[in-house]
Each structure stands twice: as C-alpha cells, then as structure tokens.
Design a protein around this motif. Sequence first.
Motif, PDB file in Angstrom:
ATOM      1  N   SER A 329      40.626  37.786  38.493  1.00  0.00           N
ATOM      2  CA  SER A 329      39.377  38.077  37.793  1.00  0.00           C
ATOM      3  C   SER A 329      39.613  39.148  36.739  1.00  0.00           C
ATOM      4  CB  SER A 329      38.321  38.564  38.792  1.00  0.00           C
ATOM      5  OG  SER A 329      37.188  39.053  38.115  1.00  0.00           O
ATOM      6  N   GLU A 330      39.043  38.939  35.551  1.00  0.00           N
ATOM      7  CA  GLU A 330      39.190  39.909  34.465  1.00  0.00           C
ATOM      8  C   GLU A 330      38.365  41.167  34.719  1.00  0.00           C
ATOM      9  OE1 GLU A 330      38.804  37.876  30.532  1.00  0.00           O
ATOM     10  OE2 GLU A 330      38.607  36.104  31.813  1.00  0.00           O
ATOM     11  N   SER A 331      37.202  40.995  35.326  1.00  0.00           N
ATOM     12  CA  SER A 331      36.343  42.149  35.594  1.00  0.00           C
ATOM     13  C   SER A 331      35.389  41.814  36.730  1.00  0.00           C
ATOM     14  CB  SER A 331      35.545  42.538  34.344  1.00  0.00           C
ATOM     15  OG  SER A 331      34.598  41.540  34.031  1.00  0.00           O
ATOM     16  N   SER A 332      34.597  42.817  37.115  1.00  0.00           N
ATOM     17  CA  SER A 332      33.694  42.651  38.253  1.00  0.00           C
ATOM     18  C   SER A 332      32.701  41.520  38.041  1.00  0.00           C
ATOM     19  CB  SER A 332      32.947  43.965  38.512  1.00  0.00           C
ATOM     20  OG  SER A 332      32.104  43.855  39.632  1.00  0.00           O
ATOM     21  N   GLY A 333      32.314  41.310  36.786  1.00  0.00           N
ATOM     22  CA  GLY A 333      31.301  40.299  36.502  1.00  0.00           C
ATOM     23  C   GLY A 333      31.734  38.877  36.758  1.00  0.00           C
ATOM     24  N   PHE A 334      33.024  38.665  36.994  1.00  0.00           N
ATOM     25  CA  PHE A 334      33.510  37.296  37.174  1.00  0.00           C
ATOM     26  C   PHE A 334      33.486  36.841  38.637  1.00  0.00           C
ATOM     27  CE2 PHE A 334      34.972  38.250  32.992  1.00  0.00           C
ATOM     28  CZ  PHE A 334      35.017  37.040  32.319  1.00  0.00           C
ATOM     29  N   TYR A 335      33.244  37.752  39.534  1.00  0.00           N
ATOM     30  CA  TYR A 335      33.222  37.364  40.946  1.00  0.00           C
ATOM     31  C   TYR A 335      32.136  36.322  41.217  1.00  0.00           C
ATOM     32  CZ  TYR A 335      32.758  37.610  46.009  1.00  0.00           C
ATOM     33  OH  TYR A 335      32.676  37.285  47.336  1.00  0.00           O
ATOM     34  N   LYS A 336      31.050  36.376  40.475  1.00  0.00           N
ATOM     35  CA  LYS A 336      29.955  35.437  40.716  1.00  0.00           C
ATOM     36  C   LYS A 336      30.389  33.983  40.532  1.00  0.00           C
ATOM     37  CE  LYS A 336      28.255  36.113  35.980  1.00  0.00           C
ATOM     38  NZ  LYS A 336      27.179  36.721  35.164  1.00  0.00           N
ATOM     39  N   TYR A 337      31.424  33.741  39.717  1.00  0.00           N
ATOM     40  CA  TYR A 337      31.898  32.369  39.510  1.00  0.00           C
ATOM     41  C   TYR A 337      32.769  31.895  40.674  1.00  0.00           C
ATOM     42  CZ  TYR A 337      30.452  33.590  34.789  1.00  0.00           C
ATOM     43  OH  TYR A 337      29.727  34.010  33.710  1.00  0.00           O
ATOM     44  N   PHE A 338      33.350  32.817  41.413  1.00  0.00           N
ATOM     45  CA  PHE A 338      34.242  32.479  42.525  1.00  0.00           C
ATOM     46  C   PHE A 338      33.567  32.577  43.891  1.00  0.00           C
ATOM     47  CE2 PHE A 338      37.346  34.647  39.503  1.00  0.00           C
ATOM     48  CZ  PHE A 338      37.909  33.468  39.036  1.00  0.00           C
ATOM     49  N   SER A 339      32.504  33.355  43.976  1.00  0.00           N
ATOM     50  CA  SER A 339      32.006  33.789  45.285  1.00  0.00           C
ATOM     51  C   SER A 339      31.670  32.634  46.222  1.00  0.00           C
ATOM     52  CB  SER A 339      30.786  34.691  45.103  1.00  0.00           C
ATOM     53  OG  SER A 339      29.735  33.996  44.431  1.00  0.00           O
ATOM     54  N   ALA A 340      30.972  31.621  45.717  1.00  0.00           N
ATOM     55  CA  ALA A 340      30.583  30.515  46.607  1.00  0.00           C
ATOM     56  C   ALA A 340      31.804  29.769  47.126  1.00  0.00           C
ATOM     57  CB  ALA A 340      29.646  29.562  45.865  1.00  0.00           C
ATOM     58  N   ILE A 341      32.793  29.577  46.276  1.00  0.00           N
ATOM     59  CA  ILE A 341      34.016  28.876  46.686  1.00  0.00           C
ATOM     60  C   ILE A 341      34.770  29.700  47.725  1.00  0.00           C
ATOM     61  CG2 ILE A 341      36.226  27.965  45.879  1.00  0.00           C
ATOM     62  CD1 ILE A 341      34.924  27.566  43.131  1.00  0.00           C
ATOM     63  N   ILE A 342      34.875  30.997  47.468  1.00  0.00           N
ATOM     64  CA  ILE A 342      35.573  31.882  48.408  1.00  0.00           C
ATOM     65  C   ILE A 342      34.876  31.879  49.766  1.00  0.00           C
ATOM     66  CG2 ILE A 342      36.099  34.306  48.892  1.00  0.00           C
ATOM     67  CD1 ILE A 342      36.672  34.642  45.892  1.00  0.00           C
ATOM     68  N   ASP A 343      33.551  31.968  49.755  1.00  0.00           N
ATOM     69  CA  ASP A 343      32.802  31.951  51.016  1.00  0.00           C
ATOM     70  C   ASP A 343      33.062  30.661  51.794  1.00  0.00           C
ATOM     71  OD1 ASP A 343      31.761  34.411  50.407  1.00  0.00           O
ATOM     72  OD2 ASP A 343      29.834  33.644  49.676  1.00  0.00           O
ATOM     73  N   TYR A 344      33.133  29.533  51.070  1.00  0.00           N
ATOM     74  CA  TYR A 344      33.356  28.251  51.742  1.00  0.00           C
ATOM     75  C   TYR A 344      34.751  28.204  52.358  1.00  0.00           C
ATOM     76  CZ  TYR A 344      33.324  23.270  52.732  1.00  0.00           C
ATOM     77  OH  TYR A 344      33.371  22.053  53.385  1.00  0.00           O
ATOM     78  N   VAL A 345      35.755  28.646  51.600  1.00  0.00           N
ATOM     79  CA  VAL A 345      37.131  28.627  52.100  1.00  0.00           C
ATOM     80  C   VAL A 345      37.270  29.516  53.329  1.00  0.00           C
ATOM     81  CG1 VAL A 345      39.517  29.282  51.558  1.00  0.00           C
ATOM     82  CG2 VAL A 345      38.145  28.044  49.871  1.00  0.00           C
ATOM     83  N   LEU A 346      36.676  30.698  53.290  1.00  0.00           N
ATOM     84  CA  LEU A 346      36.770  31.615  54.425  1.00  0.00           C
ATOM     85  C   LEU A 346      36.068  31.054  55.656  1.00  0.00           C
ATOM     86  CD1 LEU A 346      36.150  35.058  52.654  1.00  0.00           C
ATOM     87  CD2 LEU A 346      38.329  34.147  53.494  1.00  0.00           C
TER      88      LEU A 346
END
Length: 710
Positions: A329-346
């Motif tokens: 991620s380039e900055s904190s604001g980019f987590y929103k694009y990954f968060s749902a995918i990360i939650d699903y994988v975890l």
Amino acid sequence: MSFINNILGTPLGWLFYLCYEILGNYGMAILLFTLLIKALTFPVSIASQINAIKMVKLFPQLEDLKGRYADNPKLYGQELKKLYKREKYNTFIGMLPLLIQIPIILGVINVMYNPLRHLLRLDSSTIGILTGKAVELNGGAPLGYGAQLKVMEFVQADPSAFASLADNGVIARIVDFKMDFLGMNLSAFPDFTSLLLLVPVASALSALLMCVLQNRFYVLQQEQGPVGKWGMTVFLVAFSGYFAFVVPVGIGVFWVASNLLTIAVLFLCNGLYDPKKYIDMENRSHRRVPLSKEEKKARKLDKAEARAREKKDVARFYAAANKHLVFYSESSGFYKYFSAIIDYVLAHSEITVHYVTSDIRDQVFAIEHPRFAAYYVAGNGLIPFMMRMDADMVIMTMPDLQQYHIKRSLIRKDAEYIYLDHGMTSFHMMLREGALDHYDTIFCYGPNHIEEIRAMEEVYKLPAKKLVETGYGLLDKLLTSVAALPTKDNEVSKILIAPSWQKDNLMEFCLNETLEPLLGLGYEIVLRPHPEFVKRFPGKMQAIAARYGDRQREGLVIETDFASNESVYTADVVITDWSSIAQEFSYATKKPSLFINTPMKVMNPEYKKIPLEPLDLSLRSEIGVAVDVEDLQRLPEVIARLLGEREAYKVKITQVLENNIFNIGVSDRAAGEYIIGRLTTEAAVMIPDNGRCETQLISRQDNRRPAVDS
C-alpha cells in the motif's frame, strides 16, 4: 598549466596589455580590464536575466509537478523535461554566468602572475634566462607559481645583476614598470601586519553588499528561502575575503571591482528586463509559509523515527518464513481497497497476510490479528526491498510495475503479481501505456476491464494475463453504508462538488465559473476537494478557503475533514470533472452525476490504439449529463432538471450498475476465493483467454510450499 596559459591567459593577456597601454597605470588598467570583461560578458548576463524570469514564472508549475509526482521521482523528472522544453527554459543558461566566471578568474590569475609575458611581452627564452638568474640570486630555491613577479622584484632591486643577460632596453622596461596604485604595491601579498589587509576586507564587504542587493533585487534570489539566501551570502563573503588574502593585491582589486560592477549589471538588467512586467510579484500561490522551529524539530524526529521503524520492520519481514501473500500500500488511504479481501482470506484460510505500507501512520498498524503482520518500508529503501521480495503472491494498486522505481522480485521469478485498481475507470485511457504489462493477474471490476486487457494484449502482442471477475470491494462497502443512511429527502437540495486532483482539475480550472451560478439559489453546496489536492497543494487550498470562506450565507460549505463520507452520500447531485467519485456516488445512491468537461484526464495519449470507447466517456451520458466549461452559466437549469428526474435516474443507474460491475455485494468472496485457491491448489473462478466464465483448477507446478504460514 599550459592550457590555462594558452587558452585563457593569452586572450586576457592581450586585453590587459591593451588597457595598460592606454592608461599607463597598472592599477587603472586593472579597473578598465574588469570593466571590459563585464561588458564582454553582459550578453550572458542578459540571457541569464531572461532565463531567471522564465524560471520564476515556472515556479507554480514546478510546485504542481512536485505535488503530483512526489511519490514517483522518475516520472517527475520526465514531466520536468517536458515542461522545460515546452516553455523553452534552458537550465544551462542559468549556470552560464558561473561557468564563465571560473575560467575568467583563472585567466586573470595567470595574467597577473605573469606580467613579463602578458604586459611586457617578453619572449619565453628571455623570461627563462631572467628566471634562471633570479633562482641563482634566491640561493637556488624555486621561485614558485609567482616566479615572474619574483623576477621583476630581483631586477628592480639590482638591475646590474641582469645587465649581461638581456638587452638593456628590456632591463630598463622592467625597472620602469611600476605596480603601485593608491600607495599599494599590487604585486605584494596581504598580511595581518600591513595596510594591504584592507584589500581582503574590501573584497569581503563588496561581496556582502553584492549578495544583499541580489537577495533583494535579483528575481531568482528573491524566491529563495532565508537559508538559501544567507547560506550563499556567508559562503561568498568568506570566500571573497580568503581569496583576496592568498593572492597578490592586484587580483584582490580586480575581485573588488568585479563585485561592484556585478551590482551595476544587476540594476542594468532589471532596467532592461524588469521582472515586474512579466511576473505578478504579489500573487504567487506557490509560496509556502516557512516552517517554525517546532515544526522543523518535529519533522526531524519523524524522519529519525521512520528510519528506525523501517530498519526494524525490514528485518522482521525477512525473518518471517513462508511468506505466501503480500499486499503493498502506498499510504493509509489505500487499505480500504484491500480490507474486504483481507478479511475474507483471514476468515476462510490459514494464510498469513503480510501488509507492507509506505505510510508510518497507516491505520493497519492498529489491526490486531494473529495472522496479520504490518510493515513500514518507504522512500529509497522500498526499491531494494521490492527487488528482494520473497513471496508467492503480491497484490498492489500501483500501476507501472517494472517501469519506474517498483520492480518485480529478482529472487522469486515465479511470484504472482496481481493488480487491483482503485477506481472504476478505463485501463487503456486512465493508466499509462504499458502500465499493466508486467502484472500476471488482474482483478477485474467489470466487463470493460476484460475487454480492454484482451484488446491491449492483441494490439501490443502481449502474453495473456489471468483475469479474475472480482467486482469492486469499495463499492460493496458504499452500498452497505448508503443503505444504512436515513431514507428521508433533504429539506434543502444538497449539491456536492467533488473534483479530482490531477492537472486541469475543476478546483484549478473553473471553480469560480462553477460556483457563482449556483450560490444564493437556495441549495446547500458542499465543496469537498480531493484529499490528495489538500495534501499536495496546501497553498492553493489556503487561497481557495480565503476567497470563498465568507460565502456561507449563500449556502457554500468547504469540507476538508475526510473522516466521514456522510456528506458525499447524502447529496442529491454530485458535480465533478473526471473523478471516479461519480461512479461511486451514482452507483451507491442511484442519484445522477453532473460532469464538467474540463480538459480530459488522459494518462495514456495513445489510448485510441485500443478500439474500445473508454467507460469514463460512455458513462457520462448514462449516469448523468456533461456540461462544457463554456456553458457553465446553464448549471442552474441543468441541476434543476437532474433533480426533477431522480426517479428515472434511479431505474436507469440500477441497470447500468448491473451491466458494468461483477459480483455486486460479494466481491470480497470472488477475490478471496481466487487467492486461497491459487495458494492452496483450490479451485478459482477465472476468465481464460476465450473470455468465458468458468471454474478452472489451477495446477501448482512451482516449488511453493502449502500456504499455511509459520
């Protein structure tokens, strides 16, 4: 030394000889010599003045480039070259006065150290004979760099010792040659015990006066900060004093005269090319407020903290075994694009997520999960870090992989790089040419992404990528958030103005023309600049706030607090330029968008090579209307019509959404299943080269371990 003597000393020697022949006085000749040199180099001074004015005029554009490409030095350099070429600015001309000054002073030193050759015009054999006798009288010790000055000193002290070595006329000319001026021997060296020390003092003072006046009246120096101005002043004053102390007094006199004449040249150039005629000296938005001591100290501490944190996190990252999945991620604001995918994988696997961010304040550091590890890596350290990436799969929202500073791993040739776009835009128009060429897999939000990738592969003869139907996770969140908002209509119709931040955005291009027709009509108007605009261009944002800060009575609110999106999704209409906020707003709320046709945001000028209409263009007439900049006075009637057709747009936009976005509401599952399947040999939903959706088993022919991280 022969180079300086022949190339520099000879022409300057003839010029100095001419001055001496005219005036017959060594000191006056030095002053005339200095004046002639300034006259000969005056065209360079004029060219430098014109170039400096161009540079100052370019400062706002330079600040724009720094803001827009602060995170991509290579691209910044390319855009800087384009700007200089377009504006006909020559960096070499800016350095020319200094480049000319260096050989001139070397030539002057050569001339004044060698008066026998340059002023008395003696041949080299005669000079050699006289020098040999002077060495003999000096006890055999070498005479050093100022040998000819020493020879003259010996001849004038005892002419008879040299009478048999040269023509009597030569000896007489040397004896009669006087190097005195205003009671000073200009061939002598200053020391702390004589009045000759006044020359180095005068040299330092003349340099101080020159620098003070340049800081105030030279257009380029006026733009320097206090450190730049006074740092250079201290250096030049110290150098001038020291230089005049270690050379003969005559050279010191030349240096004093040169400094004073430089002041005259400064005012003459300003008279011929007055910067005020070309530059608005009072209204330059690029000027920044100097940092306070506390702010400087805080920045220094932040940098120290960042370096220590990065060193620690890089070591921790390399120490982790079996890294199967990495997000960058380039900055904190980019987590929103990954968060749902990360939650699903975890939630649906035993895979550990390794999350690398270039923002030391990233929100991800607050996440507590046994299989989620966050690391800070930024700046120059990011380049080698990415080249040493040891992971099976790397997912990023950053295009241009391999083209700029972010490279593919050199140690894991089999790593799968996945691109996740952070806007529902067209790949072939909104990304630079070749931006996705080095990715293996693309998470596609809709059919247009698949069509565009396949078309680019065909046009550029590229190998086929894996294309995965995922949908847009951020849109799913928005749909959920909007559904939870109160359903009641606004008592006063709310208009949201939400531009992009790239070049020619609405904020910079036509903000006044957009606002003025709407203010005072009874609407609530929320001006919400892009967060990147606020961060990168604080001076411009301050100017906008100052200009419109007192228009609240007419319904205007300027919103720069981005903690909540409520103002966005409770609006009745959004006005934007080429920002993807329009798709997000209209898809989430089913309300229309109004597009202003500012100069089109095109990252790839060659986009028309791909025979597909970009969605960014076609959608403008499907989810709202577009208005040309020349027609902005029509905004009130266009807004009224959009508000009156809300129900019709609700039906139309619902259908547009279903046609253009995959897996609405379940994009996290689509992306998560692909990741888990790819890393654990499970089945994954893919789009093979024929473009048909099907479930395909991905075989693992590489040597990766099962994706259960230790």
